[in-house]
Design an enzyme around this catalytic site. Structure first.
Site, PDB file in Angstrom:
ATOM      1  CE1 TYR A  28      12.086   2.961   0.931  1.00  0.00           C
ATOM      2  CE2 TYR A  28      14.284   2.312   1.600  1.00  0.00           C
ATOM      3  CZ  TYR A  28      12.933   2.310   1.802  1.00  0.00           C
ATOM      4  OH  TYR A  28      12.405   1.645   2.891  1.00  0.00           O
ATOM      5  CE  LYS A  33      11.521   0.554  -0.949  1.00  0.00           C
ATOM      6  NZ  LYS A  33      10.403   0.607  -0.011  1.00  0.00           N
TER       7      LYS A  33
HETATM    8  C1  HMN Z   1      12.711  -1.868   2.508  1.00  0.00           C
HETATM    9  O1  HMN Z   1      13.335  -0.832   2.287  1.00  0.00           O
HETATM   10  O2  HMN Z   1      13.180  -2.799   3.112  1.00  0.00           O
HETATM   11  C2  HMN Z   1      11.282  -2.022   2.093  1.00  0.00           C
HETATM   12  O3  HMN Z   1      11.131  -1.790   0.793  1.00  0.00           O
HETATM   13  C3  HMN Z   1      10.428  -1.218   2.914  1.00  0.00           C
HETATM   14  C4  HMN Z   1       8.966  -1.536   2.695  1.00  0.00           C
HETATM   15  O4  HMN Z   1       8.379  -0.448   2.042  1.00  0.00           O
HETATM   16  C5  HMN Z   1       8.359  -1.784   4.031  1.00  0.00           C
HETATM   17  N1  HMN Z   1       8.478  -0.546   4.794  1.00  0.00           N
HETATM   18  C6  HMN Z   1       9.065  -0.534   5.984  1.00  0.00           C
HETATM   19  O5  HMN Z   1       9.395  -1.543   6.582  1.00  0.00           O
HETATM   20  C7  HMN Z   1       9.290   0.795   6.583  1.00  0.00           C
HETATM   21  C8  HMN Z   1       6.938  -2.278   3.951  1.00  0.00           C
HETATM   22  O6  HMN Z   1       6.987  -3.535   3.357  1.00  0.00           O
HETATM   23  C9  HMN Z   1       6.305  -2.369   5.343  1.00  0.00           C
HETATM   24  O7  HMN Z   1       7.142  -3.094   6.227  1.00  0.00           O
HETATM   25  C10 HMN Z   1       4.947  -3.065   5.299  1.00  0.00           C
HETATM   26  O8  HMN Z   1       4.137  -2.436   4.360  1.00  0.00           O
HETATM   27  C11 HMN Z   1       4.297  -3.068   6.686  1.00  0.00           C
HETATM   28  O9  HMN Z   1       3.935  -1.757   7.056  1.00  0.00           O
END
Ligand code: HMN
Length: 291
Positions: free
Chosen positions: A136, A164
């Site tokens: 990650y 990821k």
């Molecule tokens: C997680 O670890 O829950 C997700 O995989 C994180 C994901 O990359 C999200 N990142 C964060 O929340 C920091 C994105 O889906 C993000 O919320 C979205 O692109 C809006 O910026």
């Protein structure tokens, strides 16, 4: 062995007003992702799950609930990473016993670990389990960045099958795709799904897919079919929506949007803010505008 590729919702946390885990809410969100959103997978215990604010027992309980509710209907990837390595090792074994398809681990954060220490962390987590691992990588929150050479070193462990990639650096993403054709790359920024798909990712993991799954699927499928202008039109609407969600509070607004669909998604864990009346009103407006 299950194919790990595809679109994953990053499972939201669901909490009661007193901060306890809402099993009922979690089960409803999981079912919604399987039955309505038709996701390929769920990423359990990530940032979206508000995981870094939880105790080890709470993390375990959420892993259990997700497996119990999802059974084998969907790919399950468990984020076990923690700045407490002993906890990560314990959680990795725990989800292996539960029958998860893969693990993932955030790069250790807060202390400025050097690369050898980070490498050691991944090796130690993997020593005790026979599972596939997706790194990650989220430098904007952890401050931990890797070069291609460093990724190469991490990927020498065959159990590490991918990354990821929550990073807006498309040059690095392109270099990764070319250098590691056999590793899985999952896009982590939902607002960049189209360009990431064009560069040849194997899937994506995102918070907004909990509520915007249909558009995400269209973008992913259209981009893979090289129908770029159609995909771009949907990415534009998606990014208007994401901008509105971010302005109103990311995880809380996604939960309030789910509430509009009859899902008892619950609250966020403090120190995240409780819902204000203004936030609720704005979420209703956002729902009307995009759904
Ligand atoms: C997680 O670890 O829950 C997700 O995989 C994180 C994901 O990359 C999200 N990142 C964060 O929340 C920091 C994105 O889906 C993000 O919320 C979205 O692109 C809006 O910026």
């Amino acid at each position: 062995m299950r194919d790990l590729r595809g679109l994953y919702s990053a499972l939201l946390g669901s909490f009661n007003e007193d901060g306890s885990v809402s099993e009922k809410g979690l089960r409803q969100i999981i079912r919604h992702n399987i039955d309505h959103n038709k996701m390929d997978g769920l990423y359990v215990g990530g940032s979206t799950g508000e995981n870094f604010m939880l105790s080890t027992d709470e993390k375990k309980r959420i892993f259990e609930i997700a497996k119990d509710e999802a059974k084998d209907d969907i790919t399950l990837m468990a984020q076990v990473g923690s700045v407490n390595l002993k906890e990560s090792i314990e959680l990795a074994k725990f989800v292996e016993d539960l029958g998860y398809d893969a693990i993932s681990a955030v790069t250790p954060f807060y202390y400025k670990f050097d690369f050898d220490e980070v490498h050691h962390y991944y090796e130690r987590i993997l020593e005790g389990v026979d599972m596939r691992m997706v790194i990650y990588f989220i430098p904007f929150l952890t401050g931990v960045n890797f070069s291609i050479e460093q990724f190469k070193t991490l990927f020498e462990n065959k159990k590490i099958v991918g990354v990821k990639f929550t990073q807006g650096d498309f040059y690095l993403l392109e270099r990764m795709r070319k250098t590691f054709p056999d590793k899985l790359i999952f896009a982590g920024f939902d607002e960049m799904l189209l360009p990431a798909t064009v560069l040849g990712i194997d899937g994506a993991i995102g918070s907004t897919y909990n509520v915007n799954a249909e558009r995400a699927r269209q973008i992913y499928d259209l981009a893979r079919a090289e129908k770029i202008s159609e995909a771009r039109a949907i990415q534009h609407v998606t990014n208007d929506l994401i901008t509105d969600i971010l302005d109103n509070g990311l995880y809380g607004t996604i939960k309030l949007l789910l509430e509009e669909q009859g899902i008892e998604a619950g609250c966020c864990r403090e120190p995240m803010k409780p819902y204000t009346p203004e936030m609720r009103t704005r979420a209703k407006e956002i729902y009307k505008k995009y759904f």
